[in-house]
Design a protein around this motif. Structure first.
Motif, short mmCIF file in Angstrom:
data_model
loop_
_atom_site.label_atom_id
_atom_site.label_comp_id
_atom_site.label_asym_id
_atom_site.label_seq_id
_atom_site.Cartn_x
_atom_site.Cartn_y
_atom_site.Cartn_z
N SER A 1 67.63 -25.82 24.84
CA SER A 1 68.56 -24.72 24.59
C SER A 1 69.50 -24.50 25.78
O SER A 1 70.33 -23.60 25.75
N MET B 1 72.49 -21.61 26.31
CA MET B 1 72.17 -20.51 27.22
C MET B 1 73.26 -20.36 28.28
O MET B 1 73.58 -19.25 28.72
N ALA C 1 75.93 -18.47 26.68
CA ALA C 1 75.52 -17.06 26.63
C ALA C 1 75.76 -16.38 27.96
O ALA C 1 76.26 -15.24 28.02
N VAL D 1 76.56 -14.70 20.29
CA VAL D 1 75.51 -15.51 20.89
C VAL D 1 74.18 -14.83 20.62
O VAL D 1 74.00 -13.65 20.94
N LEU E 1 69.82 -15.14 20.96
CA LEU E 1 68.71 -15.81 21.62
C LEU E 1 67.41 -15.43 20.93
O LEU E 1 67.25 -14.32 20.43
N SER F 1 67.07 -15.95 16.83
CA SER F 1 68.38 -16.25 17.44
C SER F 1 69.50 -16.15 16.41
O SER F 1 70.58 -15.61 16.71
N ASN G 1 73.02 -24.24 16.48
CA ASN G 1 71.65 -23.92 16.87
C ASN G 1 71.12 -24.89 17.91
O ASN G 1 71.49 -26.08 17.91
N ASN H 1 61.70 -21.34 22.82
CA ASN H 1 63.00 -20.68 22.91
C ASN H 1 64.00 -21.25 21.91
O ASN H 1 63.86 -22.39 21.45
N ALA I 1 68.49 -20.74 20.67
CA ALA I 1 69.79 -20.08 20.87
C ALA I 1 70.70 -20.43 19.71
O ALA I 1 70.62 -21.54 19.16
N SER I 2 71.56 -19.49 19.33
CA SER I 2 72.55 -19.70 18.28
C SER I 2 73.89 -19.16 18.77
O SER I 2 73.96 -18.03 19.26
#
Length: 397
Positions: A165, A169, A172, A257, A259, A280, A381, A388, A390-391
């Motif tokens: 991710s 991140m 983000a 964003v 998470l 996320s 994605n 973990n 994230a998107s």
């Protein structure tokens, strides 16, 4: 008086990967839909990998020749510098021999870091010939510091790893720093150079590496046949982010964003329901306007593993239910670039928004054919070992 909304836009980007070294070569690779894999002999076994093309390799060599100090750097750092200079130049931020720009911050991440150089120095250590450059050139922090030197960035410099991710991140972080006023411009991305004996051996030890060497499509996310087809690739992508009050029409905005995290239930941190993905994606969707939370397409993480692909599909079903967007991925073309994968997926999203088309998966797969007209909002994605996810959601303004 109504306040004008500010937008986080992608003002420029750069990338180098097995698909190309600039927007033209990469677009041609996506249009052709030809996988970028080749077979190498790893521990006596033919093993598919996705390595840079000969021309991309030449471009990296030219970068080293332009600055002799780059010869001491790990391949992951060199690719990050290459991509970051592209992004900064496209954004109009690259100013040679200028004072450092204290308003320009950098965040480059990697899952494994300087793995090739680390292995080289460890071998030298065993032979009692360790170089004094071993420590400074293998610390994770040298990713962003060398990028900062290359683009005259004097703001905050972050190097980090949150496994696969990592790149999203970094995006983000960029969004958060810009909104907080801690930077005026931000370079964010990921890089990975994992095609070393030890790293490939680690992935094989997990039991997920593809055994389809020599076949046309050795990496097969969403394949009808349930088997692991994970393949390592290398590359880097970096994005120039800026917060603008009135951006030009058509500028690409980072709208949201999200998470996610879930407690470990396996050695890779994947649950059958994809709880981390659910979190996320929901967090990202909640940042969209309440009356407009439609996503047209999702570029999924899906590395071609049975558990990972199935978990992400389950999460998408749980979040979107009967309104699931079109789903695609680029890993059947470029493999899994670990910490750089989210960044290369974001680059793919920009390509799709510009071309309004993407490469159809040519092997038998589980995805339903859906209408692909008017792709205006894309979710990307990523997920990594440890639970973990994230998107990131992008769209033209």
């Amino acid at each position: 008086m109504k306040a004008t909304n500010k937008h986080i836009i992608i003002k420029g980007y750069g990338a180098i990967s097995p698909l190309g070294y600039d927007s033209t070569s990469t677009a041609a690779a996506y249009t052709s839909g030809t996988p970028a894999f080749k077979a190498i002999l790893h521990q006596g076994t033919p093993t598919p990998v996705a390595a840079l093309t000969a021309e991309a390799e030449r471009q990296l060599q030219l970068l080293m020749e332009a600055n002799p100090t780059y010869r001491q750097l790990d391949r992951s750092v060199l690719m990050a510098v290459f991509a970051a200079r592209q992004a900064a130049e496209q954004a109009g931020w690259l100013k040679e021999n200028a004072p450092v720009d204290d308003d320009l911050a950098v965040n480059i991440g990697s899952s494994r870091g300087a793995t090739g150089l680390f292995e080289h120095h460890f071998e030298a250590f065993q032979q009692d010939t360790l170089s004094s450059s071993a420590s400074p050139t293998t610390t994770l922090g040298n990713l962003s510091s060398w990028v900062a030197h290359a683009v005259n960035a004097g703001g905050g410099q972050i190097s980090h790893s949150i496994t696969c991710s990592t790149a999203l991140m970094a995006i983000a972080n960029g969004v958060a720093w810009l909104k907080a006023g801690m930077a005026k411009r931000y370079l964010a991305g990921g890089t990975e150079a994992p095609l070393t004996d030890f790293t490939i051996a680690q992935m094989k030890a997990v039991g997920i590496y593809s055994r389809l060497s020599g076949q046309p499509y050795p990496c097969q996310p969403y394949a009808q046949e349930k088997q692991n087809t994970f393949i390592l690739g290398e590359g880097a992508a970096v994005f120039a982010l800026e917060q603008i009050q009135e951006p030009a029409k058509g500028a690409i905005s980072v709208e949201a964003v999200g998470l996610g995290f879930e407690k470990l239930v396996s050695k890779t941190g994947i649950s059958a329901e994809g709880i981390n993905f659910q979190k996320s994606m929901r967090q990202a969707l909640a940042q969209l306007p309440e009356d407009d939370r439609q996503v047209d397409l999702i570029i999924t993480h899906t590395p071609g593993t049975r558990a990972g692909d199935r978990a992400e599909l389950a999460a998408i079903q749980a979040v979107f239910q009967d309104n699931a967007p079109v789903i695609t991925t680029n890993k059947w073309l470029v493999g899994h670039t670990l910490g750089a994968s989210g960044a290369l997926s974001l680059q793919y999203a920009l390509h799709i928004l510009q071309q309004q088309q993407f490469s159809s998966i040519p092997y038998p797969n589980q995805l339903q054919q859906q209408d692909t007209h008017n792709i205006n909002r894309i979710m990307i994605n990523a997920a990594g070992f440890g639970g973990n996810a994230a998107s990131v959601i992008v769209s033209p303004i």
